[in-house]
Design a protein around this motif. Structure first.
Motif, PDB file in Angstrom:
ATOM      1  N   UNK A 303       0.824  -1.206   0.000  1.00 50.82           N
ATOM      2  CA  UNK A 303       0.000   0.000   0.000  1.00 50.82           C
ATOM      3  C   UNK A 303       0.866   1.267   0.000  1.00 50.82           C
ATOM      4  N   UNK A 304       2.033   1.200   0.661  1.00 47.61           N
ATOM      5  CA  UNK A 304       2.918   2.372   0.658  1.00 47.61           C
ATOM      6  C   UNK A 304       3.448   2.645  -0.744  1.00 47.61           C
ATOM      7  N   UNK A 305       3.702   1.594  -1.504  1.00 43.32           N
ATOM      8  CA  UNK A 305       4.149   1.768  -2.887  1.00 43.32           C
ATOM      9  C   UNK A 305       3.036   2.368  -3.742  1.00 43.32           C
ATOM     10  N   UNK A 306       1.844   1.812  -3.617  1.00 42.98           N
ATOM     11  CA  UNK A 306       0.719   2.296  -4.417  1.00 42.98           C
ATOM     12  C   UNK A 306       0.374   3.737  -4.056  1.00 42.98           C
ATOM     13  N   UNK A 307       0.519   4.117  -2.778  1.00 43.30           N
ATOM     14  CA  UNK A 307       0.176   5.477  -2.355  1.00 43.30           C
ATOM     15  C   UNK A 307       0.970   6.514  -3.142  1.00 43.30           C
ATOM     16  N   UNK A 308       2.279   6.312  -3.257  1.00 47.59           N
ATOM     17  CA  UNK A 308       3.119   7.263  -3.990  1.00 47.59           C
ATOM     18  C   UNK A 308       2.796   7.212  -5.482  1.00 47.59           C
ATOM     19  N   UNK A 309       2.682   6.021  -6.029  1.00 47.99           N
ATOM     20  CA  UNK A 309       2.396   5.882  -7.458  1.00 47.99           C
ATOM     21  C   UNK A 309       1.052   6.509  -7.814  1.00 47.99           C
ATOM     22  N   UNK A 310       0.046   6.296  -6.962  1.00 46.54           N
ATOM     23  CA  UNK A 310      -1.298   6.796  -7.247  1.00 46.54           C
ATOM     24  C   UNK A 310      -1.351   8.326  -7.170  1.00 46.54           C
ATOM     25  N   UNK A 311      -0.664   8.892  -6.187  1.00 48.21           N
ATOM     26  CA  UNK A 311      -0.677  10.360  -6.056  1.00 48.21           C
ATOM     27  C   UNK A 311      -0.002  11.010  -7.267  1.00 48.21           C
ATOM     28  N   UNK A 312       1.139  10.477  -7.688  1.00 48.76           N
ATOM     29  CA  UNK A 312       1.793  11.016  -8.885  1.00 48.76           C
ATOM     30  C   UNK A 312       0.872  10.886 -10.091  1.00 48.76           C
ATOM     31  N   UNK A 313       0.247   9.743 -10.214  1.00 51.93           N
ATOM     32  CA  UNK A 313      -0.654   9.488 -11.331  1.00 51.93           C
ATOM     33  C   UNK A 313      -1.797  10.496 -11.358  1.00 51.93           C
ATOM     34  N   UNK A 314      -2.389  10.750 -10.213  1.00 53.35           N
ATOM     35  CA  UNK A 314      -3.525  11.672 -10.131  1.00 53.35           C
ATOM     36  C   UNK A 314      -3.096  13.111 -10.392  1.00 53.35           C
TER      37      UNK A 314
END
Length: 385
Positions: A303-314
């Motif tokens: 989830x920590x990995x997805x959190x950073x990836x998702x914020x950049x994506x958004x």
């Protein structure tokens, strides 16, 4: 009346003996049925066997000068390239202990000298039949292994396609796009590979785990299926009640995936990660996230990995009513949130590969059709409001 035998393929037999008369006699017996090669000593025999056309069977004398038959057999059996070639010892040493020694080294059979032609032909035929059967079995095993691999790949493909379809159902109802999911997969994969270089994270981020993360990441917002359209595409700020409802999507996502797992009746590795990601990707390093207010390493690494990836994506993609950040601005904002909103190790990995993130975003951009989809969804919800 005897049944007709199937035609035998022309096998190659290597005869090894230091006595020319023995080579001539035995090769003469075999030549009507087989290709025959001869070697006058152990060293030459090994050269022939390790050449481009190794024999199917070796008749090997034991008592030879220089390198005796035992030494030759030992070298053959210790080499994976030649270990499966059957060896029949030819020798005048008829003691039981001699035969036990040869058979113990891996020889297939033992023929005493002086040889009986009928026995030589019969035992050669038996060993070649056995070798042919073993070769067929090995080939069948190879085929079955390839078939298992193929079917496993097919099942993995089905799982991945299912994940993308399910996740796509969620993104189809908000301002996100199908490309957003593909970008997210590659962002998470790149982050995980970079982070796996750190010794403390390497055990948790093996190649198989990174592959599972790639497949599970799109499920992060599956819980959005339970959130009303009017909230997902609302152009004005959400009320406190609407915000509270939106913040239930992580728990809804985990519950939905748990229901899928119960229906399957077994634990599926990529679903385990998908549940972690769906439930915890909105948590923040300092405990300010939701739904449980987890902090630090209490938040699953996935989830920590997805959190950073998702914020950049958004941040870097255009949405109705929101101007996207430039890449450099997004990088700066995520860097500023290091050790506050995001795991510092994950942010460091992100900063180290920011160019790779930018390249992924270029490779999978949102299209004009994606933008029109957002407009159509907003208008449709507006008409029914």
């Amino acid at each position: 009346m005897q049944a007709a035998r199937m035609p035998r393929p022309k096998f190659t037999v290597l005869v090894v003996d230091d006595v020319p008369e023995n080579l001539s006699h035995i090769s003469g017996l075999l030549q009507p049925l087989y290709h025959v090669k001869v070697a006058p000593g152990g060293a030459r025999a090994l050269e022939i066997v390790r050449g481009s056309a190794p024999p199917d069977l070796i008749l090997l004398d034991i008592m030879m000068p220089g390198m005796d038959g035992y030494a030759v057999c030992g070298k053959l059996k210790s080499d994976p390239r030649t270990s499966d070639i059957p060896v029949i010892f030819l020798t005048a040493m008829a003691e039981d202990i001699d035969q036990e020694m040869g058979l113990g080294m891996g020889a297939a059979d033992y023929i005493s000298k002086p040889v009986n032609p009928a026995i030589v032909m019969a035992r050669v035929a038996v060993q070649l039949d056995l070798k042919q059967a073993r070769d067929r079995l090995h080939e069948q095993n190879r085929f079955l292994e390839q078939e298992v691999t193929r079917r496993t790949d097919e099942m993995n493909g089905v799982h991945e396609a299912t994940a993308l379809v399910l996740a796509g159902l969620a993104t189809a109802r908000d301002n996100d796009t199908g490309h957003q999911l593909v970008r997210l997969q590659h962002f998470v994969q790149a982050l995980a590979r970079r982070l796996s270089r750190q010794p403390r994270h390497a055990p948790a981020l093996s190649t198989p785990v990174i592959d599972l993360l790639f497949r599970a990441a799109p499920m992060h917002d599956i819980g959005m299926l339970g959130i009303p359209d009017r909230i997902l595409v609302k152009p004005t700020p959400l009320t406190q009640r609407e915000t509270a409802l939106l913040q239930t999507h992580p728990a809804r996502g985990r519950a939905a995936l748990e229901q899928v797992e119960r229906r399957l009746g077994r634990t599926v590795p990529w679903l385990e990660l998908a549940k972690e990601i769906a439930h915890a990707h909105e948590e923040r390093w300092d405990g300010s996230g939701f739904p449980r207010g987890l902090a630090g390493v209490a938040i699953p690494l996935s989830a920590r990995l997805v959190a950073v990836a998702d914020v950049y994506n958004q941040m870097t993609q255009p949405r109705i009513g929101r101007v996207p950040c430039a890449h450099a601005e997004a990088v700066a904002l995520i860097g500023a949130a290091r050790d506050r909103l995001f795991d510092p190790d994950v942010v460091d990995a992100f900063l180290a590969i920011e160019d790779e993130f930018q390249e992924i975003a270029r490779r999978y951009p949102d299209t004009e059709a994606d933008f029109h989809k957002q407009l159509a969804l907003r208008d449709a919800v507006g008409d029914t409001a």
